[in-house]
Design a protein around this motif. Structure first.
Motif, PDB file in Angstrom:
ATOM      1  N   TYR A   1     -17.784 -16.480  -0.161  1.00 12.16           N
ATOM      2  CA  TYR A   1     -16.375 -16.622   0.386  1.00 12.16           C
ATOM      3  C   TYR A   1     -15.645 -15.172   0.554  1.00 12.16           C
ATOM      4  O   TYR A   1     -15.719 -14.410  -0.447  1.00 12.16           O
ATOM      5  CB  TYR A   1     -15.438 -17.421  -0.383  1.00 12.16           C
ATOM      6  N   ASN A   2     -15.204 -14.989   1.669  1.00 13.71           N
ATOM      7  CA  ASN A   2     -14.682 -13.588   1.919  1.00 13.71           C
ATOM      8  C   ASN A   2     -13.059 -13.554   1.273  1.00 13.71           C
ATOM      9  O   ASN A   2     -12.213 -13.551   2.012  1.00 13.71           O
ATOM     10  CB  ASN A   2     -14.676 -13.174   3.293  1.00 13.71           C
ATOM     11  N   VAL A   3     -13.011 -13.257   0.045  1.00 13.12           N
ATOM     12  CA  VAL A   3     -11.887 -13.488  -0.751  1.00 13.12           C
ATOM     13  C   VAL A   3     -11.082 -12.058  -0.353  1.00 13.12           C
ATOM     14  O   VAL A   3      -9.725 -12.294  -0.032  1.00 13.12           O
ATOM     15  CB  VAL A   3     -11.912 -13.467  -2.131  1.00 13.12           C
ATOM     16  N   ARG A   4     -11.553 -10.908  -0.073  1.00 17.82           N
ATOM     17  CA  ARG A   4     -10.941  -9.594  -0.183  1.00 17.82           C
ATOM     18  C   ARG A   4     -10.126  -9.551   1.148  1.00 17.82           C
ATOM     19  O   ARG A   4      -8.938  -9.200   1.319  1.00 17.82           O
ATOM     20  CB  ARG A   4     -12.017  -8.517  -0.009  1.00 17.82           C
ATOM     21  N   ARG A   5     -10.908 -10.173   2.320  1.00 18.50           N
ATOM     22  CA  ARG A   5     -10.069 -10.010   3.654  1.00 18.50           C
ATOM     23  C   ARG A   5      -8.849 -10.629   3.694  1.00 18.50           C
ATOM     24  O   ARG A   5      -7.907 -10.286   4.139  1.00 18.50           O
ATOM     25  CB  ARG A   5     -11.098 -10.397   4.820  1.00 18.50           C
ATOM     26  N   GLU A   6      -8.834 -12.129   3.371  1.00 19.98           N
ATOM     27  CA  GLU A   6      -7.531 -12.704   3.363  1.00 19.98           C
ATOM     28  C   GLU A   6      -6.653 -12.110   2.504  1.00 19.98           C
ATOM     29  O   GLU A   6      -5.354 -12.230   2.883  1.00 19.98           O
ATOM     30  CB  GLU A   6      -7.907 -14.289   2.978  1.00 19.98           C
ATOM     31  N   LEU A   7      -6.725 -11.755   1.379  1.00 18.36           N
ATOM     32  CA  LEU A   7      -5.866 -11.227   0.418  1.00 18.36           C
ATOM     33  C   LEU A   7      -5.118  -9.949   0.901  1.00 18.36           C
ATOM     34  O   LEU A   7      -3.909  -9.488   0.514  1.00 18.36           O
ATOM     35  CB  LEU A   7      -6.350 -10.990  -0.992  1.00 18.36           C
ATOM     36  N   GLU A   8      -6.114  -8.910   1.337  1.00 11.62           N
ATOM     37  CA  GLU A   8      -5.505  -7.710   1.984  1.00 11.62           C
ATOM     38  C   GLU A   8      -4.538  -7.942   3.084  1.00 11.62           C
ATOM     39  O   GLU A   8      -3.759  -7.194   3.011  1.00 11.62           O
ATOM     40  CB  GLU A   8      -6.763  -6.713   2.365  1.00 11.62           C
ATOM     41  N   GLU A   9      -5.085  -8.972   4.069  1.00 14.64           N
ATOM     42  CA  GLU A   9      -4.079  -9.221   5.041  1.00 14.64           C
ATOM     43  C   GLU A   9      -2.730  -9.895   4.826  1.00 14.64           C
ATOM     44  O   GLU A   9      -1.748  -9.662   5.116  1.00 14.64           O
ATOM     45  CB  GLU A   9      -4.822 -10.348   6.077  1.00 14.64           C
ATOM     46  N   TYR A  10      -2.704 -10.466   3.569  1.00 12.20           N
ATOM     47  CA  TYR A  10      -1.452 -11.066   2.910  1.00 12.20           C
ATOM     48  C   TYR A  10      -0.737 -10.169   2.141  1.00 12.20           C
ATOM     49  O   TYR A  10       0.606 -10.106   2.483  1.00 12.20           O
ATOM     50  CB  TYR A  10      -1.943 -12.378   1.788  1.00 12.20           C
ATOM     51  N   PHE A  11      -1.140  -9.475   1.228  1.00 11.91           N
ATOM     52  CA  PHE A  11      -0.640  -8.416   0.546  1.00 11.91           C
ATOM     53  C   PHE A  11      -0.356  -6.955   1.026  1.00 11.91           C
ATOM     54  O   PHE A  11       0.679  -6.472   0.748  1.00 11.91           O
ATOM     55  CB  PHE A  11      -1.048  -8.035  -1.109  1.00 11.91           C
ATOM     56  N   ASN A  12      -1.092  -6.737   2.259  1.00 14.71           N
ATOM     57  CA  ASN A  12      -0.912  -5.236   2.815  1.00 14.71           C
ATOM     58  C   ASN A  12      -1.273  -4.233   1.821  1.00 14.71           C
ATOM     59  O   ASN A  12      -0.523  -3.242   1.991  1.00 14.71           O
ATOM     60  CB  ASN A  12       0.368  -5.149   3.653  1.00 14.71           C
ATOM     61  N   LYS A  13      -2.326  -4.596   0.924  1.00 16.27           N
ATOM     62  CA  LYS A  13      -2.446  -3.687   0.035  1.00 16.27           C
ATOM     63  C   LYS A  13      -4.127  -3.741  -0.237  1.00 16.27           C
ATOM     64  O   LYS A  13      -4.750  -4.797  -0.171  1.00 16.27           O
ATOM     65  CB  LYS A  13      -2.034  -3.939  -1.613  1.00 16.27           C
ATOM     66  N   PRO A  14      -4.644  -2.555  -0.634  1.00 14.44           N
ATOM     67  CA  PRO A  14      -6.215  -2.612  -0.797  1.00 14.44           C
ATOM     68  C   PRO A  14      -6.548  -3.437  -2.231  1.00 14.44           C
ATOM     69  O   PRO A  14      -5.846  -3.747  -3.069  1.00 14.44           O
ATOM     70  CB  PRO A  14      -6.748  -1.266  -1.348  1.00 14.44           C
ATOM     71  N   VAL A  15      -7.542  -4.342  -1.867  1.00 13.96           N
ATOM     72  CA  VAL A  15      -8.047  -5.520  -2.682  1.00 13.96           C
ATOM     73  C   VAL A  15      -9.421  -5.297  -3.000  1.00 13.96           C
ATOM     74  O   VAL A  15     -10.207  -5.037  -2.232  1.00 13.96           O
ATOM     75  CB  VAL A  15      -7.555  -6.864  -2.203  1.00 13.96           C
ATOM     76  N   PHE A  16      -9.622  -5.187  -4.535  1.00 15.12           N
ATOM     77  CA  PHE A  16     -11.069  -4.958  -4.850  1.00 15.12           C
ATOM     78  C   PHE A  16     -11.285  -6.168  -5.802  1.00 15.12           C
ATOM     79  O   PHE A  16     -10.569  -6.504  -6.627  1.00 15.12           O
ATOM     80  CB  PHE A  16     -10.961  -3.726  -5.636  1.00 15.12           C
ATOM     81  N   ILE A  17     -12.440  -6.845  -5.560  1.00 16.87           N
ATOM     82  CA  ILE A  17     -13.210  -7.914  -6.115  1.00 16.87           C
ATOM     83  C   ILE A  17     -14.239  -7.290  -6.928  1.00 16.87           C
ATOM     84  O   ILE A  17     -15.118  -6.701  -6.640  1.00 16.87           O
ATOM     85  CB  ILE A  17     -13.602  -9.242  -5.286  1.00 16.87           C
TER      86      ILE A  17
END
Length: 394
Positions: free
Chosen positions: A178-194
Motif C-alpha cells: 500500500y502506498n502510504v507515503r504518497r497519500e499522506l504527503e499530499e494531505y500534509f504537504n510535508k515530507p513523509v518517511f515510512i
C-alpha cells in the motif's frame, strides 16, 4: 549541452554527499573541531570551513566553546549538532494503538498523544480508515507547533517497507504493498518517511551503546512479533529484510497472521503463552501474561512448562540467526517478555544447543526494553538522514 548538465549534476551530488558526510560526523562525534572533521573525512580544511558555514546558516550546526588542549597556538572552536533547531512528527503505528510525538532532531519529546484503534478490515477501505486516524492524530499536533519548523513526518510500522518507503507490506495491519507515503504527503504537504519499527528501535539502541566493539551486531525485536536488524561496522545492513518472525519453526503449528502455520512469532508469542496456560488451568479463564509470569516465579509446573516451550521456539530462531549471520552480539528487545527470565533462559539454552558451537564461542547476548517513548525517539534519530537529504539543498 547534455554533457554540461551532467557535469553540473555530478558536482551538485558530490557537494551534497560531502555536506552529509560532514554533518553526520559532527552529529556522532560532537563536540569536535574543524581540523578534526577535516582529518576524519579526508576533506581539505578550506572545504570544511565552507561546508560548516553552510550548515550553520541552516542552523543544524552550532559552535560550542573551544578545545581543551595544552598546545601552542590558537585553540580551535568546537562544533556540535544543533538538534533543537527543528521539529519532527513521529508516528508509531501498532495494531491497536497509534502514538504520535513531536520531537526535536535528537529525539527529545515535546508533545505526545495516543489513540486507540479499532480492528480494521483487510481491504482498501480498512487501509484508508487507518490513514484517516493518522491524519486525525497528526494534524492537531501540527497545529499546536510552528508548522514551518516541522521538517517532516516519520511513521514506523510493523512490516516490510519497500521501494524507498513508497510501499508497505504489513501482515498485522493487513496492508499489501500500500502506498502510504504518497497519500499522506499530499494531505500534509510535508515530507513523509515510512520505516520498519524494528529498524528505528535498533537505531535508537545502537545510538546509546557506548564504545561499540563488535563488527557484526544483530538486533532482535520481540515487541509485536519478531523482527531482525543487522549492523555491520555500525552501519545498518539494508540487504537484510528482517522478517525472521515469519520463518517456519513448526510445520503444523499455530496459525499465524500471515496465513501460514508454525511461524516463529506465532509459536513464541505472549498470546500463545496465555492461551496454553488457560487451557492447562481451566479455573483461570481470565489469566493474562502477567499472571503467567507470576506463576513462573512461584515455580508453577504448568506455567514453567509453557514458557519453556515457547522460549525454545525463540531459541530455534536465534540458532538460525547465529548459523546464518555469525553475529558477535545479539541484542534482544524484550517487549512484553520483559521480566520473564525463564523465557529467555530457555531461549538461550536452546540456541546454544542448536547453533554451531564455534559460532557462539564469543557471542554475547544482551536484553533491553524499549518503550513507546524510546520507539518514537528512534524514529526521530533515524529520520534525520532522510530529512536532510530531501528538505535542505545539501
Amino acid at each position: 549541452k547534455m554533457t554540461a548538465k551532467k557535469t553540473v549534476g555530478n558536482a551538485q551530488l558530490m557537494q551534497k554527499m560531502k555536506r552529509l558526510q560532514v554533518l553526520d560526523f559532527i552529529r556522532n562525534n560532537a563536540p569536535v573541531s574543524r581540523p578534526a572533521v577535516a582529518e576524519a573525512t579526508g576533506l581539505s580544511l578550506s572545504s570544511i570551513t565552507n561546508i560548516v558555514n553552510y550548515l550553520m546558516e541552516q542552523r543544524v550546526v552550532a559552535e560550542t566553546g573551544v578545545e581543551n588542549m595544552s598546545r601552542v597556538g590558537r585553540k580551535a572552536t568546537l562544533l556540535r549538532f544543533n538538534g533543537r533547531a527543528y521539529r519532527l512528527i513521529c508516528v508509531y503505528l501498532e495494531i491497536e494503538k497509534l502514538t504520535v510525538c513531536c520531537t526535536d532532531l535528537t529525539g527529545v519529546i515535546y508533545d505526545k498523544s495516543s489513540v486507540s484503534l479499532p480492528v480494521f478490515s483487510g481491504d482498501e477501505n480498512g487501509s484508508r480508515q487507518i490513514l484517516q486516524h493518522i491524519r486525525g492524530a497528526v494534524m492537531p499536533m501540527l497545529n499546536r507547533s510552528r508548522e514551518e519548523n516541522i521538517l517532516g513526518i516519520g511513521i514506523a510500522v510493523s512490516g516490510l517497507v519497500l521501494e524507498d518507503s513508497n510501499y508497505v507490506l504489513s501482515i498485522s495491519l493487513r496492508w499489501k504493498a500500500y502506498n502510504v507515503r504518497r497519500e499522506l504527503e499530499e494531505y500534509f504537504n510535508k515530507p513523509v518517511f515510512i520505516e520498519n519499527i524494528s529498524i528505528t528501535r535498533a537505531v535508537w539502541q545502537l545510538s546509546h551503546e557506548k564504545g561499540i566493539r563488535e563488527r557484526n551486531i544483530m538486533f532482535l525485536d520481540l515487541d509485536n512479533g519478531v523482527g531482525a536488524v543487522q549492523f555491520i561496522n555500525g552501519k545498518l545492513n539494508r540487504s537484510l529484510i528482517g522478517e525472521i518472525g515469519h520463518t517456519t519453526v513448526e510445520r503444523s503449528g499455530d496459525l499465524c497472521f500471515c496465513g501460514n502455520h508454525g511461524c516463529l512469532e506465532a509459536m513464541c508469542s505472549p498470546e500463545r503463552v496465555v492461551r496454553l496456560y488457560r487451557e492447562a488451568r481451566p479455573e483461570c479463564p481470565d489469566a493474562d501474561f502477567a499472571d503467567v509470569v507470576e506463576a513462573c516465579r512461584r515455580k508453577d509446573a504448568d506455567a514453567m512448562r509453557i514458557v519453556d516451550e515457547c522460549g525454545e521456539y525463540l531459541g530455534i530462531g536465534l540458532a538460525s540467526v547465529v548459523n546464518i549471520f555469525h553475529p558477535e552480539k545479539i541484542i534482544l528487545n524484550s517487549g512484553t517478555y520483559a521480566g520473564c527470565e525463564e523465557f529467555f533462559r530457555a531461549a538461550i539454552d536452546c540456541m546454544k544447543h542448536r547453533a554451531y558451537s564455534e559460532l557462539i564461542r564469543k557471542l554475547t547476548v544482551e536484553q533491553v526494553y524499549i518503550d513507546d517513548n524510546d520507539s518514537c525517539r528512534g524514529i526521530a534519530v533515524h529520520l534525520c538522514d532522510g530529512v536532510f537529504e530531501s528538505v535542505f539543498p545539501l
